[in-house]
Design an enzyme around this catalytic site. Structure first.
Site, mmCIF file in Angstrom:
data_model
loop_
_atom_site.group_PDB
_atom_site.id
_atom_site.type_symbol
_atom_site.label_atom_id
_atom_site.label_comp_id
_atom_site.label_asym_id
_atom_site.label_seq_id
_atom_site.Cartn_x
_atom_site.Cartn_y
_atom_site.Cartn_z
ATOM 1 N N ASP A 92 0.798 -1.224 0.000
ATOM 2 C CA ASP A 92 0.000 0.000 0.000
ATOM 3 C C ASP A 92 0.829 1.272 0.000
ATOM 4 O O ASP A 92 0.354 2.323 0.421
ATOM 5 C CB ASP A 92 -0.925 0.005 1.218
ATOM 6 C CG ASP A 92 -0.170 -0.191 2.539
ATOM 7 O OD1 ASP A 92 1.063 0.031 2.570
ATOM 8 O OD2 ASP A 92 -0.819 -0.564 3.530
ATOM 9 N N GLU A 114 0.066 -9.032 -1.381
ATOM 10 C CA GLU A 114 -0.679 -8.501 -0.233
ATOM 11 C C GLU A 114 -1.874 -7.683 -0.720
ATOM 12 O O GLU A 114 -2.129 -6.567 -0.274
ATOM 13 C CB GLU A 114 0.215 -7.681 0.705
ATOM 14 C CG GLU A 114 -0.361 -7.544 2.107
ATOM 15 C CD GLU A 114 0.570 -6.840 3.083
ATOM 16 O OE1 GLU A 114 1.353 -7.533 3.745
ATOM 17 O OE2 GLU A 114 0.509 -5.603 3.175
ATOM 18 N N GLU A 128 -2.469 5.050 2.610
ATOM 19 C CA GLU A 128 -2.291 3.633 2.284
ATOM 20 C C GLU A 128 -3.568 2.967 1.771
ATOM 21 O O GLU A 128 -3.530 2.147 0.846
ATOM 22 C CB GLU A 128 -1.757 2.884 3.505
ATOM 23 C CG GLU A 128 -0.305 3.175 3.831
ATOM 24 C CD GLU A 128 -0.099 4.406 4.693
ATOM 25 O OE1 GLU A 128 1.049 4.655 5.099
ATOM 26 O OE2 GLU A 128 -1.093 5.123 4.958
ATOM 27 N N HIS A 210 4.864 5.590 12.913
ATOM 28 C CA HIS A 210 5.229 6.466 11.789
ATOM 29 C C HIS A 210 4.038 6.899 10.932
ATOM 30 O O HIS A 210 4.213 7.633 9.961
ATOM 31 C CB HIS A 210 6.220 5.744 10.875
ATOM 32 C CG HIS A 210 5.605 4.589 10.124
ATOM 33 N ND1 HIS A 210 5.404 3.361 10.698
ATOM 34 C CD2 HIS A 210 5.136 4.499 8.861
ATOM 35 C CE1 HIS A 210 4.849 2.549 9.824
ATOM 36 N NE2 HIS A 210 4.659 3.223 8.702
ATOM 37 N N ARG A 212 1.139 8.564 8.890
ATOM 38 C CA ARG A 212 0.868 9.961 8.554
ATOM 39 C C ARG A 212 -0.397 10.489 9.231
ATOM 40 O O ARG A 212 -0.469 11.651 9.588
ATOM 41 C CB ARG A 212 0.748 10.127 7.028
ATOM 42 C CG ARG A 212 2.074 10.170 6.294
ATOM 43 C CD ARG A 212 1.845 10.480 4.823
ATOM 44 N NE ARG A 212 3.101 10.717 4.120
ATOM 45 C CZ ARG A 212 3.848 9.767 3.561
ATOM 46 N NH1 ARG A 212 3.440 8.512 3.646
ATOM 47 N NH2 ARG A 212 4.965 10.048 2.939
ATOM 48 N N HIS A 242 11.558 6.403 13.305
ATOM 49 C CA HIS A 242 11.494 6.510 11.836
ATOM 50 C C HIS A 242 12.205 7.767 11.365
ATOM 51 O O HIS A 242 12.256 8.778 12.071
ATOM 52 C CB HIS A 242 10.024 6.534 11.408
ATOM 53 C CG HIS A 242 9.795 6.227 9.967
ATOM 54 N ND1 HIS A 242 9.920 7.176 8.980
ATOM 55 C CD2 HIS A 242 9.449 5.075 9.340
ATOM 56 C CE1 HIS A 242 9.640 6.625 7.807
ATOM 57 N NE2 HIS A 242 9.360 5.354 7.995
#
Length: 386
Positions: A92, A114, A128, A210, A212, A242
């Site tokens: 993603d 996936e 994602e 991490h 967003r 990260h």
């Protein structure tokens, strides 16, 4: 051509690349966009699977629009030059979405490793969820890690793509490295030597974060919750931070210098598996740890409100706790203090496969590639029907 750009993609695609390279019928190009260049080399070295090309698309401070544009342009040039018969992408990420779109524009079939994961909320995780829906809408081959993911795909727009339930290649990677650490005493000792600062008398809480959608208030809450946990004298927190500056700025501002809390640079995959095997609790917003924790028998507390991995939730070994600091602190403390609560979550379960996903994917690719052009394709080995 196998395209990846981030560390999680590399972890999950390198077992596929390794299996592809074993097949004499297939010629393989491993292409990195360099989205996580600093962290990719650690993973490729761990699996001894080098990249054939690095597009080097990252520029400091670039946003999603610029990143997407750069991947599209760079991939368009590569595809025009090399003309692969199939492009495999994973998951993603922006790399996966943009590489798939570039392949679609070039008329090159896409295989999605996936496929089918859904939170059913385009804002969470962002971007994602949009990325994976976009890839699945144009993929010819969709490798779903679970039957739930396959069922999602059967309900959606793309009714011409073929679906195969394979398990998750991340479990292939995890079990490979965990077995290597167990059997190779020198490797285990060298890895352990990197963490001499840990106090074995304290419970280890391993943290990753991490996403967003948590930038801003979400990360403020995460840090406040971790700070409260770190006040316990029986707990030690390790947080590999990260490289995204939106993460690093708030984490170091709020947590640097606190006792019992180690902010460290991102670690290699071997080191990460070593830390996971020694952790008491995993606290994360990562998709990967939601898959890996259950396979290791480690409770996973997920700092999100929704997840695209319902199988882990259903197993009872993964729990959503959001980003509220009080919820984070109380959830960790419950597992530390209550042996019954801990035992209920500290169980080895395998909702994401048996460690042979890469072999199933490559079998299916080989079946598809070996069909005569224009002929009705034979069924993929193990494929499920629409």
């Amino acid at each position: 051509m196998v395209v990846f750009g981030t560390r999680p993609e590399a972890i999950k695609m390198l077992p596929v690349i390794a299996e592809l390279r074993k097949r004499p019928t297939l010629a393989v190009i491993a292409c990195s966009t360099g989205q996580h260049r600093e962290m990719l080399q650690q993973v490729t070295e761990a699996f001894a699977q080098p990249c054939d090309m690095d597009l080097g698309i990252m520029v400091s401070g670039q946003g999603l629009t610029a990143l997407t544009s750069r991947v599209l342009l760079a991939m368009s040039e590569v595809l025009e030059r090399d003309l692969p018969d199939l492009v495999l992408v994973h998951g993603d990420t922006t790399t996966a979405m943009a590489a798939a779109v570039a392949s679609f524009y070039a008329g090159i079939p896409v295989g999605h490793v996936e496929a089918g994961l859904r939170s059913f909320d385009l804002q969470r995780p962002w971007p994602e969820e949009f990325n994976r829906v976009t890839v699945d809408s144009i993929a010819t081959l969709m490798f779903a890690p679970t039957e739930t993911a396959a069922a999602n795909l059967r309900r959606e727009y793309n009714q011409s793509g073929r679906i195969l339930v394979t398990g998750n290649t991340g479990i292939d990677a995890l079990l490979t490295i965990a077995a290597r650490l167990e059997s190779d005493k020198k490797l285990e000792a060298v890895t352990a030597g990197q963490f001499r600062f840990l106090d074995p008398s304290r419970r280890l809480v391993l943290v990753t974060g991490h996403r967003r959608e948590s930038f801003g208030a979400g990360f403020e809450g995460i840090c406040e919750g971790l700070a409260e946990i770190a006040e316990r004298d029986d707990v030690e927190i390790v947080y590999p931070v990260h490289l995204n500056p939106n993460v690093r700025a708030v984490v170091h501002r709020k947590l640097a210098g606190r006792p019992n809390l180690h902010l460290i640079e991102p670690v290699g995959y071997v080191e990460m598996v070593w830390l996971m095997t020694r952790a008491t609790v995993l606290v994360t917003d990562s998709g990967g740890l939601q898959e890996e924790g259950p396979a290791l028998g480690k409770p996973v507390l997920v700092m999100r409100d929704v997840t695209e991995r319902p199988e882990a939730l259903a197993s009872g070994v993964v729990k959503l706790i959001g980003t509220d600091p009080r919820k984070i602190s109380s959830s960790v403390s419950q597992l530390i203090d209550d042996p019954v609560a801990y035992a209920s979550m500290a169980r080895r379960v395998f909702p994401y496969g048996d460690g042979h996903a890469a072999q199933r994917i490559v079998d299916a690719v080989e079946d598809w590639m070996c069909c005569d052009a224009g002929a009705d394709p034979k069924p993929l080995r193990g494929a499920t029907s629409k």
